[in-house]
Design an enzyme around this catalytic site. Structure first.
Site, mmCIF file in Angstrom:
data_model
loop_
_atom_site.group_PDB
_atom_site.id
_atom_site.type_symbol
_atom_site.label_atom_id
_atom_site.label_comp_id
_atom_site.label_asym_id
_atom_site.label_seq_id
_atom_site.Cartn_x
_atom_site.Cartn_y
_atom_site.Cartn_z
ATOM 1 N N ASP A 137 8.076 -0.619 -0.698
ATOM 2 C CA ASP A 137 7.892 -2.073 -0.740
ATOM 3 C C ASP A 137 7.425 -2.610 0.608
ATOM 4 O O ASP A 137 7.768 -2.065 1.652
ATOM 5 C CB ASP A 137 9.220 -2.730 -1.160
ATOM 6 C CG ASP A 137 9.034 -4.155 -1.624
ATOM 7 O OD1 ASP A 137 7.886 -4.534 -1.973
ATOM 8 O OD2 ASP A 137 10.023 -4.904 -1.636
ATOM 9 N N HIS A 159 -1.945 -2.538 0.347
ATOM 10 C CA HIS A 159 -1.798 -1.451 -0.630
ATOM 11 C C HIS A 159 -2.599 -0.224 -0.174
ATOM 12 O O HIS A 159 -2.153 0.912 -0.282
ATOM 13 C CB HIS A 159 -2.288 -1.901 -2.014
ATOM 14 C CG HIS A 159 -1.452 -2.994 -2.616
ATOM 15 N ND1 HIS A 159 -0.067 -2.984 -2.579
ATOM 16 C CD2 HIS A 159 -1.788 -4.143 -3.267
ATOM 17 C CE1 HIS A 159 0.396 -4.079 -3.175
ATOM 18 N NE2 HIS A 159 -0.634 -4.797 -3.593
ATOM 19 N N LEU A 179 6.278 21.494 -3.951
ATOM 20 C CA LEU A 179 6.853 20.147 -4.097
ATOM 21 C C LEU A 179 6.355 19.551 -5.401
ATOM 22 O O LEU A 179 5.185 19.713 -5.748
ATOM 23 C CB LEU A 179 6.369 19.265 -2.929
ATOM 24 C CG LEU A 179 6.710 17.774 -3.002
ATOM 25 C CD1 LEU A 179 8.180 17.539 -2.671
ATOM 26 C CD2 LEU A 179 5.840 16.958 -2.031
HETATM 27 C C1 IPE Z 1 9.476 -2.875 -6.321
HETATM 28 O O1 IPE Z 1 8.847 -3.778 -5.470
HETATM 29 C C2 IPE Z 1 8.458 -2.132 -7.126
HETATM 30 C C3 IPE Z 1 7.649 -1.171 -6.388
HETATM 31 C C4 IPE Z 1 7.786 -0.889 -5.126
HETATM 32 C C5 IPE Z 1 6.647 -0.497 -7.157
HETATM 33 P P1 IPE Z 1 8.665 -5.303 -5.893
HETATM 34 O O2 IPE Z 1 8.022 -5.990 -4.746
HETATM 35 O O3 IPE Z 1 7.977 -5.401 -7.184
HETATM 36 O O4 IPE Z 1 10.177 -5.759 -6.078
HETATM 37 P P2 IPE Z 1 10.843 -7.199 -6.066
HETATM 38 O O5 IPE Z 1 9.997 -8.081 -6.924
HETATM 39 O O6 IPE Z 1 10.853 -7.668 -4.641
HETATM 40 O O7 IPE Z 1 12.222 -6.970 -6.577
HETATM 41 C C1 IPE Z 2 4.914 -2.821 -2.851
HETATM 42 O O1 IPE Z 2 4.496 -3.812 -1.990
HETATM 43 C C2 IPE Z 2 3.799 -2.350 -3.745
HETATM 44 C C3 IPE Z 2 3.951 -2.744 -5.147
HETATM 45 C C4 IPE Z 2 4.986 -3.347 -5.637
HETATM 46 C C5 IPE Z 2 2.850 -2.451 -6.038
HETATM 47 P P1 IPE Z 2 4.444 -5.333 -2.421
HETATM 48 O O2 IPE Z 2 3.109 -5.616 -3.006
HETATM 49 O O3 IPE Z 2 5.599 -5.690 -3.290
HETATM 50 O O4 IPE Z 2 4.572 -6.042 -1.009
HETATM 51 P P2 IPE Z 2 5.469 -7.289 -0.631
HETATM 52 O O5 IPE Z 2 6.870 -6.978 -1.071
HETATM 53 O O6 IPE Z 2 4.900 -8.462 -1.341
HETATM 54 O O7 IPE Z 2 5.355 -7.387 0.848
HETATM 55 MG MG MG Z 3 7.496 -6.305 -2.895
#
Ligand code: IPE
Ligand code: IPE
Ligand code: MG
Length: 233
Positions: free
Chosen positions: A11, A28, A122
């Site tokens: 995240d 990303h 792995l």
């Molecule tokens: C969790 O991250 C999902 C992934 C890392 C794929 P999110 O950004 O979607 O989670 P929330 O919305 O903060 O809980």
């Molecule tokens: C995690 O990063 C990737 C996915 C959930 C696809 P985020 O896109 O949730 O990034 P933040 O949490 O908004 O910084």
């Molecule tokens: Mg996120």
């Protein structure tokens, strides 16, 4: 001890990009480099399973441009890393509600799974279009169908081991270490059943900054955990 199975909620990509006044897609893309680093660090450390929460079922609710950007990136990374995975003995698997994915992505996934099927250093599991509640529900429904088809016994209760065979992670040991980057202290509908006894490691480091050094820090933290499983020593 080195954890057998490391799982990561990756995240913080969006915030990482925002801090740089860049579009979320930039985060990303940079996050994909962290994926590569953590795969390498896992192989080096002797981790046997690495599972990555890449796209949740809830993430389908993001703006369509972001979703399609992530789909495109997933395909690009699969193509780019193909050789690398094979050479490093990394078996690729995708887990999740894949029926929601487009045919080209499904084809890419199937091809990469087949190409790396005999790799055994792995196992890399990409949890895509995944949610923990979805996983448990699909297991229940498959079990129901097996009863209807006479493949499961309708007259006796199913036990934990029997039920786990229906989860999408069947045959894979539960995560020993669950890492979440990006500062949030929640599980966001990830491996709900499978994380029953995982050790958690939360860090404020945003995913694009989570490279080998950070990964090793998490492994070091795991070294110092005392797992009791409800017992007293
Ligand atoms: C969790 O991250 C999902 C992934 C890392 C794929 P999110 O950004 O979607 O989670 P929330 O919305 O903060 O809980
Ligand atoms: C995690 O990063 C990737 C996915 C959930 C696809 P985020 O896109 O949730 O990034 P933040 O949490 O908004 O910084
Ligand atoms: Mg996120």
């Amino acid at each position: 001890m080195v954890p057998v199975h490391v799982s990561i909620i990756m995240d913080g990509n969006g915030r990482w990009a925002q801090q740089r006044h860049m579009p979320r897609s930039f985060g990303h893309k940079e996050g994909a480099e962290s994926v590569r680093a953590c795969i390498e660090a896992s192989v080096e450390a002797g981790v046997k399973y690495l599972s990555l929460y890449t796209f949740s079922e809830e993430n389908w609710n993001r703006p369509v441009e972001e979703v399609s950007g992530i789909m495109g990136l997933f395909r690009t990374v699969m193509a780019k890393e193909r050789k690398n995975l094979k050479e490093n003995g990394v078996r690729f698997r995708a887990i999740g509600n894949l029926s929601r994915l487009s045919k080209p992505i499904l084809d890419d996934i199937a091809a990469l799974e087949a190409y790396t099927a005999d790799c055994d250093k792995l196992t890399l599991m990409v949890l895509f279009s995944y949610s923990g509640k979805w996983d448990i529900m699909q297991a229940v429904n498959r079990y129901r169908r097996d009863i209807a088809d006479g493949k499961a016994d309708a007259d006796s209760d199913i036990d934990i081991t029997g039920f786990e065979k229906y989860l999408s992670t069947a045959g894979i040991p539960d995560p020993d270490l669950l890492i979440r980057t990006g500062g949030e202290l929640r599980i966001s509908n990830y491996l709900l059943w499978q994380c029953a006894y995982s050790e958690f490691y939360f860090t404020d480091v945003l995913w694009p900054d989570f490279r080998k050094t950070e990964f090793r820090k998490a492994l070091d933290s795991f070294e110092n955990r005392q797992r009791r499983y409800g017992e007293i020593n």
